[in-house]
Scaffold this motif. Structure first.
Motif, PDB file in Angstrom:
ATOM      1  N   TYR A 219     -90.544  -6.737 -40.540  1.00 52.60           N
ATOM      2  CA  TYR A 219     -91.627  -7.298 -39.724  1.00 52.60           C
ATOM      3  C   TYR A 219     -92.483  -6.231 -39.039  1.00 52.60           C
ATOM      4  CZ  TYR A 219     -89.159 -11.633 -40.593  1.00 52.60           C
ATOM      5  OH  TYR A 219     -88.559 -12.708 -41.209  1.00 52.60           O
ATOM      6  N   SER A 220     -91.884  -5.117 -38.657  1.00 49.00           N
ATOM      7  CA  SER A 220     -92.685  -4.058 -38.018  1.00 49.00           C
ATOM      8  C   SER A 220     -93.718  -3.502 -38.992  1.00 49.00           C
ATOM      9  CB  SER A 220     -91.766  -2.937 -37.525  1.00 49.00           C
ATOM     10  OG  SER A 220     -90.915  -3.387 -36.498  1.00 49.00           O
ATOM     11  N   GLU A 221     -93.316  -3.276 -40.236  1.00 47.32           N
ATOM     12  CA  GLU A 221     -94.250  -2.768 -41.240  1.00 47.32           C
ATOM     13  C   GLU A 221     -95.283  -3.822 -41.607  1.00 47.32           C
ATOM     14  OE1 GLU A 221     -91.770   0.031 -44.132  1.00 47.32           O
ATOM     15  OE2 GLU A 221     -90.540  -1.563 -43.273  1.00 47.32           O
ATOM     16  N   ALA A 222     -94.877  -5.090 -41.602  1.00 43.05           N
ATOM     17  CA  ALA A 222     -95.835  -6.173 -41.837  1.00 43.05           C
ATOM     18  C   ALA A 222     -96.876  -6.211 -40.733  1.00 43.05           C
ATOM     19  CB  ALA A 222     -95.106  -7.509 -41.930  1.00 43.05           C
ATOM     20  N   ALA A 223     -96.446  -5.987 -39.490  1.00 46.25           N
ATOM     21  CA  ALA A 223     -97.389  -5.978 -38.366  1.00 46.25           C
ATOM     22  C   ALA A 223     -98.396  -4.841 -38.510  1.00 46.25           C
ATOM     23  CB  ALA A 223     -96.622  -5.839 -37.052  1.00 46.25           C
ATOM     24  N   ARG A 224     -97.934  -3.666 -38.926  1.00 44.29           N
ATOM     25  CA  ARG A 224     -98.875  -2.549 -39.096  1.00 44.29           C
ATOM     26  C   ARG A 224     -99.882  -2.851 -40.207  1.00 44.29           C
ATOM     27  NH1 ARG A 224    -100.147   2.481 -37.978  1.00 44.29           N
ATOM     28  NH2 ARG A 224    -101.048   3.768 -39.620  1.00 44.29           N
ATOM     29  N   SER A 225     -99.431  -3.424 -41.320  1.00 50.01           N
ATOM     30  CA  SER A 225    -100.341  -3.756 -42.411  1.00 50.01           C
ATOM     31  C   SER A 225    -101.384  -4.773 -41.956  1.00 50.01           C
ATOM     32  CB  SER A 225     -99.556  -4.305 -43.605  1.00 50.01           C
ATOM     33  OG  SER A 225     -98.678  -3.324 -44.115  1.00 50.01           O
ATOM     34  N   ALA A 226    -100.966  -5.762 -41.157  1.00 47.24           N
ATOM     35  CA  ALA A 226    -101.912  -6.750 -40.643  1.00 47.24           C
ATOM     36  C   ALA A 226    -102.904  -6.106 -39.676  1.00 47.24           C
ATOM     37  CB  ALA A 226    -101.153  -7.880 -39.950  1.00 47.24           C
ATOM     38  N   MET A 227    -102.433  -5.172 -38.854  1.00 46.28           N
ATOM     39  CA  MET A 227    -103.330  -4.460 -37.931  1.00 46.28           C
ATOM     40  C   MET A 227    -104.395  -3.680 -38.704  1.00 46.28           C
ATOM     41  SD  MET A 227    -102.332  -1.488 -35.132  1.00 46.28           S
ATOM     42  CE  MET A 227    -101.466  -0.532 -36.372  1.00 46.28           C
ATOM     43  N   ILE A 228    -103.983  -2.981 -39.758  1.00 48.39           N
ATOM     44  CA  ILE A 228    -104.938  -2.221 -40.560  1.00 48.39           C
ATOM     45  C   ILE A 228    -105.898  -3.168 -41.274  1.00 48.39           C
ATOM     46  CG2 ILE A 228    -105.171  -0.674 -42.548  1.00 48.39           C
ATOM     47  CD1 ILE A 228    -102.534   0.610 -41.721  1.00 48.39           C
ATOM     48  N   ALA A 229    -105.393  -4.320 -41.747  1.00 46.80           N
ATOM     49  CA  ALA A 229    -106.263  -5.308 -42.401  1.00 46.80           C
ATOM     50  C   ALA A 229    -107.342  -5.786 -41.439  1.00 46.80           C
ATOM     51  CB  ALA A 229    -105.434  -6.481 -42.899  1.00 46.80           C
ATOM     52  N   ASP A 230    -106.963  -6.036 -40.184  1.00 43.38           N
ATOM     53  CA  ASP A 230    -107.941  -6.474 -39.181  1.00 43.38           C
ATOM     54  C   ASP A 230    -108.986  -5.389 -38.936  1.00 43.38           C
ATOM     55  OD1 ASP A 230    -108.997  -8.167 -37.140  1.00 43.38           O
ATOM     56  OD2 ASP A 230    -107.985  -6.924 -35.646  1.00 43.38           O
ATOM     57  N   TYR A 231    -108.539  -4.138 -38.857  1.00 41.01           N
ATOM     58  CA  TYR A 231    -109.468  -3.029 -38.629  1.00 41.01           C
ATOM     59  C   TYR A 231    -110.394  -2.841 -39.828  1.00 41.01           C
ATOM     60  CZ  TYR A 231    -111.130   1.641 -37.438  1.00 41.01           C
ATOM     61  OH  TYR A 231    -111.924   2.717 -37.143  1.00 41.01           O
ATOM     62  N   MET A 232    -109.845  -2.930 -41.039  1.00 40.36           N
ATOM     63  CA  MET A 232    -110.662  -2.782 -42.247  1.00 40.36           C
ATOM     64  C   MET A 232    -111.688  -3.914 -42.369  1.00 40.36           C
ATOM     65  SD  MET A 232    -109.982  -0.018 -43.854  1.00 40.36           S
ATOM     66  CE  MET A 232    -108.699   1.215 -44.037  1.00 40.36           C
ATOM     67  N   TYR A 233    -111.299  -5.100 -41.946  1.00 41.75           N
ATOM     68  CA  TYR A 233    -112.228  -6.236 -41.988  1.00 41.75           C
ATOM     69  C   TYR A 233    -113.450  -5.944 -41.119  1.00 41.75           C
ATOM     70  CZ  TYR A 233    -113.813 -11.077 -41.988  1.00 41.75           C
ATOM     71  OH  TYR A 233    -114.558 -12.213 -42.145  1.00 41.75           O
ATOM     72  N   TRP A 234    -113.204  -5.371 -39.950  1.00 42.26           N
ATOM     73  CA  TRP A 234    -114.324  -5.003 -39.067  1.00 42.26           C
ATOM     74  C   TRP A 234    -115.078  -3.794 -39.618  1.00 42.26           C
ATOM     75  CZ3 TRP A 234    -114.406  -0.204 -36.532  1.00 42.26           C
ATOM     76  CH2 TRP A 234    -115.489  -0.014 -35.676  1.00 42.26           C
ATOM     77  N   LEU A 235    -114.361  -2.816 -40.158  1.00 39.34           N
ATOM     78  CA  LEU A 235    -114.979  -1.566 -40.611  1.00 39.34           C
ATOM     79  C   LEU A 235    -115.950  -1.795 -41.768  1.00 39.34           C
ATOM     80  CD1 LEU A 235    -114.769   1.510 -39.971  1.00 39.34           C
ATOM     81  CD2 LEU A 235    -113.167   1.674 -41.871  1.00 39.34           C
ATOM     82  N   THR A 236    -115.661  -2.771 -42.620  1.00 38.29           N
ATOM     83  CA  THR A 236    -116.520  -3.041 -43.780  1.00 38.29           C
ATOM     84  C   THR A 236    -117.574  -4.103 -43.475  1.00 38.29           C
ATOM     85  OG1 THR A 236    -114.786  -4.535 -44.583  1.00 38.29           O
ATOM     86  CG2 THR A 236    -114.847  -2.330 -45.520  1.00 38.29           C
ATOM     87  N   ALA A 237    -117.942  -4.218 -42.179  1.00 40.86           N
ATOM     88  CA  ALA A 237    -119.067  -5.058 -41.723  1.00 40.86           C
ATOM     89  C   ALA A 237    -118.828  -6.539 -41.967  1.00 40.86           C
ATOM     90  CB  ALA A 237    -120.368  -4.619 -42.380  1.00 40.86           C
ATOM     91  N   ASN A 238    -117.589  -6.990 -41.921  1.00 41.92           N
ATOM     92  CA  ASN A 238    -117.292  -8.418 -41.987  1.00 41.92           C
ATOM     93  C   ASN A 238    -117.330  -8.975 -40.566  1.00 41.92           C
ATOM     94  OD1 ASN A 238    -116.253  -9.107 -44.908  1.00 41.92           O
ATOM     95  ND2 ASN A 238    -115.430  -7.099 -44.378  1.00 41.92           N
ATOM     96  N   THR A 239    -118.098 -10.023 -40.358  1.00 40.85           N
ATOM     97  CA  THR A 239    -118.326 -10.541 -39.013  1.00 40.85           C
ATOM     98  C   THR A 239    -117.853 -11.976 -38.828  1.00 40.85           C
ATOM     99  OG1 THR A 239    -120.565 -11.208 -39.645  1.00 40.85           O
ATOM    100  CG2 THR A 239    -120.303  -9.026 -38.650  1.00 40.85           C
TER     101      THR A 239
END
Length: 533
Positions: A219-239
């Motif tokens: 679960y800890s590694e799953a949480a990190r992957s989800a955190m990066i997914a959220d950041y990437m969603y914002w980084l690639t101009a998804n609003t």
């Protein structure tokens, strides 16, 4: 044009569904915020307050995975084979796999997929829609073989390298989905790593990796992957706010699972305004001890960087709220090693008596079972809310390669291969998470090359990883020598004080020792009145 119109109609229907789900999600969020506000009110007046995490039911997680991980099951197109729409019409389309296009060059020049490869992928899509996931895996494996033999685009010699990487990443990510449907997360794991290595900027690749980790109960590694997914969603101009909220909810659920299932340590997050000072650290320890009295053998506050929580990581509006992380342990030994690990430049830990004196297999296994595995569990949890590390840009990749070296000495080859792929995925994602210098980029490339050599069975003593590991082991050895010296010094001081107290007590007894009583002699004949018997 027909494909564009079909996509627009599909996106319109999806947006209607999203709005209905958004209203439902909003009501649920309001209820949760009310609970959190009530808990926060209890801490008013104290700047060192905790942020409460509420329980998220399993049904909600399954719903999120259906919307974000297994999306577009009925219509599997190649993301890069679709014409790009204007940015003004992409807000809804960003929630579709078809909206994923390359940003490195003009989309009007996107290459055509090789006909044989395209037919194989369409057959895989047909099998998938018929829920024949095993047959879909076979077709996707055939597609990967065709790709490896050069059948990627109609003119592969003129294709952009990132186009080829995206095609391979597309096949890998579809294999992840199929293996998840077959309930074979172990088979899906390496494919999830490779999809990120080939295309680290696509948020769904990270989210699918999170789903794989969840199935494996990591679960800890799953949480990190989800955190990066959220950041990437914002980084690639998804609003699209609803998708971002779903990702954050998934991330929060994984953190809760990690905290709930962990029995060896407990955690406390504290909002930060500036860097924590020494006296504030003492307050944090006191506060932690009151809240978690069973975890006070060693209390540790992470000194490097800051942490973010899913409820406050609103990337679009303003920078996320910073938090410090305090950990309390039942085992003092683990807490001490973690603190020593965090104070080093290179995140390497070992129990070697000398840096160039390798342990036997039995000693390595004993150390791993009692120390190394527990340390890696804590490190993975620390990373679940920590996007970057100000200690060393490649620190997480180095940690995973160090972990892989332990597995290699234990001859756990399959696990070693998975961890090396995970290290490469972390290193490939690094440039998107933080600014990197030329030195950091060079180290990242060298580490990835070393990891690839290890996977392919090539050995060389001139690898940069060997040098990093040697330096880290020397640093760790010096810390061990320092710790032993301080422990022995403390023992010597305690022994000297004990000897001084003993000597002082003995001297006191000698000075005030009782003198034996001697009665005076009497001359009975001198005094006739005395009756002497």
């Amino acid at each position: 044009m027909e494909r564009i119109k079909m996509a627009e109609r599909k996106n319109k229907n999806q947006n209607n569904d999203v709005e209905r789900a958004s209203r439902k999600q909003k009501s649920e969020s309001n209820e949760k915020m009310a609970v959190q506000t009530e808990e926060t009110m209890l801490e008013t007046g104290n700047p060192l307050m905790l942020t409460a995490l509420s329980h998220i039911p399993l049904e909600t997680l399954s719903d999120i995975e259906t919307k974000l991980v297994y999306i577009d099951e009925d219509n599997v197109f190649l993301e890069f084979d679709e014409p790009m729409m204007p940015s003004s019409t992409q807000s809804g389309c960003h929630d579709s796999e078809q909206a994923y296009v390359l940003n490195t060059h003009d989309s009007s020049t996107l290459p055509r997929i090789n006909e044989q490869l395209q037919m194989t992928l369409l057959e895989a899509s047909t099998c998938y829609k018929q829920k024949n996931y095993a047959a879909a895996v076979e077709q996707l494996s055939t597609a990967m073989e065709l790709f490896s033999k050069g059948a990627a685009t109609e003119n592969p010699f003129e294709s952009h390298p990132e186009d080829l990487s995206s095609i391979a990443s597309f096949i890998e990510t579809k294999l992840v989905i199929c293996y998840l449907k077959l309930r074979k997360p172990d088979e899906a794991l390496n494919h999830s790593y490779r999809s990120i290595i080939l295309n680290p900027s696509y948020f769904r690749n990270h989210l699918r990796q999170a789903a794989v980790f969840r199935c494996l109960e990591r679960y800890s590694e799953a949480a990190r992957s989800a955190m990066i997914a959220d950041y990437m969603y914002w980084l690639t101009a998804n609003t699209e706010q609803h998708t971002s909220k779903l990702i954050k909810l998934y991330w929060q659920a994984m953190i809760e699972e990690a905290i709930t299932r962990e029995a060896s340590f407990s955690v406390m997050y504290t909002p930060l305004g500036t860097e924590i000072k020494a006296d504030e650290r003492d307050k944090l320890k006191t506060r932690f001890a009151k809240k978690h009295p069973d975890y006070v053998e060693h209390i540790y506050t992470d000194p490097h960087g800051f942490h973010i929580l899913p409820q406050t990581s609103e990337w679009l509006s303003e920078p996320p709220q910073k938090y410090s992380l305090t950990l309390g342990f039942r085992n003092k030994h683990i807490g001490k090693i973690l603190e020593r690990w965090s104070n080093k430049k290179l995140p390497i830990f070992s129990d070697r008596k000398a840096p160039f004196c390798p342990l036997t297999k039995e000693e390595t296994k004993r150390y791993w079972d009692y120390t190394g595995e527990k340390i890696m569990t804590v490190i993975d949890f620390i990373r679940s809310t920590k996007l970057t590390d100000n200690r060393c840009a490649c620190s997480l990749g180095i940690e995973k390669l160090h972990y892989a070296s332990f597995l290699g000495r234990l001859q756990r080859v399959e696990e070693q291969s998975q961890v090396i792929n995970q290290a490469m995925a972390e290193l490939a994602t690094l440039p998107y998470l933080q600014d990197t210098s030329e030195k950091d980029v060079r180290m990242m490339r060298l580490l990835m090359a070393d990891a690839m050599d290890t996977l392919e069975g090539r050995r060389s003593k001139k690898r940069v990883w060997n040098k990093i590991q040697q330096i880290g082991l020397i640093e760790d050895y010096l810390y061990q020598v320092e710790d032993n010296y301080l422990k022995n010094k403390k023992r010597r001081i305690a022994k000297m004080e004990k000897m001084k107290r003993t000597q002082s007590t003995q001297q006191h007894h000698r000075n005030y020792k009782t003198i034996p009583y001697k009665p005076e002699s009497h001359d009975c004949t001198a005094n006739k009145n005395v009756n002497c018997k």
